[in-house]
Design a protein around this motif. Structure first.
Motif, short mmCIF file in Angstrom:
data_model
loop_
_atom_site.label_atom_id
_atom_site.label_comp_id
_atom_site.label_asym_id
_atom_site.label_seq_id
_atom_site.Cartn_x
_atom_site.Cartn_y
_atom_site.Cartn_z
N GLN A 41 28.81 -36.42 38.29
CA GLN A 41 29.03 -37.67 39.00
C GLN A 41 29.89 -37.45 40.25
O GLN A 41 29.71 -38.13 41.26
CB GLN A 41 29.71 -38.66 38.07
N ASP A 42 30.80 -36.50 40.20
CA ASP A 42 31.68 -36.21 41.33
C ASP A 42 30.99 -35.41 42.43
O ASP A 42 31.49 -35.34 43.54
CB ASP A 42 32.93 -35.45 40.86
N GLU A 43 29.85 -34.79 42.12
CA GLU A 43 29.13 -34.03 43.13
C GLU A 43 28.53 -34.99 44.15
O GLU A 43 28.13 -36.10 43.83
CB GLU A 43 28.00 -33.22 42.50
N GLY A 44 28.45 -34.54 45.37
CA GLY A 44 27.84 -35.35 46.42
C GLY A 44 26.32 -35.29 46.33
O GLY A 44 25.75 -34.43 45.68
N VAL A 45 25.68 -36.23 47.01
CA VAL A 45 24.22 -36.25 47.07
C VAL A 45 23.81 -35.31 48.20
O VAL A 45 24.32 -35.44 49.32
CB VAL A 45 23.70 -37.68 47.32
N PRO A 46 22.92 -34.37 47.96
CA PRO A 46 22.49 -33.44 49.00
C PRO A 46 21.85 -34.18 50.18
O PRO A 46 21.17 -35.19 50.01
CB PRO A 46 21.46 -32.55 48.31
N ASP A 47 22.11 -33.66 51.39
CA ASP A 47 21.57 -34.28 52.60
C ASP A 47 20.05 -34.36 52.58
O ASP A 47 19.47 -35.34 53.05
CB ASP A 47 22.02 -33.50 53.84
N GLN A 48 19.39 -33.35 52.04
CA GLN A 48 17.93 -33.36 51.98
C GLN A 48 17.42 -34.53 51.14
O GLN A 48 16.44 -35.18 51.48
CB GLN A 48 17.39 -32.05 51.38
N LEU A 49 18.11 -34.81 50.05
CA LEU A 49 17.70 -35.93 49.20
C LEU A 49 17.93 -37.25 49.92
O LEU A 49 17.09 -38.15 49.85
CB LEU A 49 18.46 -35.90 47.87
N LEU A 50 19.04 -37.38 50.62
CA LEU A 50 19.30 -38.60 51.38
C LEU A 50 18.23 -38.80 52.46
O LEU A 50 17.76 -39.93 52.67
CB LEU A 50 20.68 -38.54 52.01
N ASP A 51 17.82 -37.71 53.12
CA ASP A 51 16.77 -37.81 54.13
C ASP A 51 15.45 -38.26 53.51
O ASP A 51 14.74 -39.10 54.07
CB ASP A 51 16.57 -36.46 54.84
N LEU A 52 15.13 -37.71 52.36
CA LEU A 52 13.89 -38.11 51.67
C LEU A 52 13.93 -39.58 51.28
O LEU A 52 12.93 -40.29 51.40
CB LEU A 52 13.66 -37.24 50.44
N LEU A 53 15.07 -40.04 50.81
CA LEU A 53 15.20 -41.45 50.43
C LEU A 53 15.06 -42.37 51.64
O LEU A 53 14.43 -43.43 51.55
CB LEU A 53 16.54 -41.69 49.72
N GLU A 54 15.62 -41.95 52.77
CA GLU A 54 15.46 -42.74 53.99
C GLU A 54 13.99 -42.80 54.42
O GLU A 54 13.49 -43.85 54.83
CB GLU A 54 16.32 -42.15 55.11
#
Length: 72
Positions: A41-54
């Motif tokens: 839960q403390d780990e951040g969300v990877p940038d690649q995953l955030l890009d895919l979600l966008e």
């Protein structure tokens, strides 16, 4: 042998006619799962995953706009 004693003590604390299978929220397994979940839960969300979600959000909005234009 100490572990057997602890398990026996846990079973007697539960009450008569009920036994603890060792999988309760206060068991060793439960504590380890909470620690693991907390670390994840403390780990951040990877940038690649955030890009895919966008991209997915954008594609859904585009599709929704096409569907609304088609319905009119």
């Amino acid at each position: 042998m100490i572990k057997d004693s602890v398990v026996g003590d846990q079973r007697t604390r539960i009450g008569e006619g009920q036994t603890d299978d060792g999988l309760g929220p206060n068991s060793d397994i439960g504590a380890r799962l909470r620690a693991l979940y907390g670390a994840v839960q403390d780990e951040g969300v990877p940038d690649q995953l955030l890009d895919l979600l966008e991209k997915l959000d954008s594609a859904e909005k585009t599709q929704r706009g096409k569907d609304e234009a088609y319905d009119e």
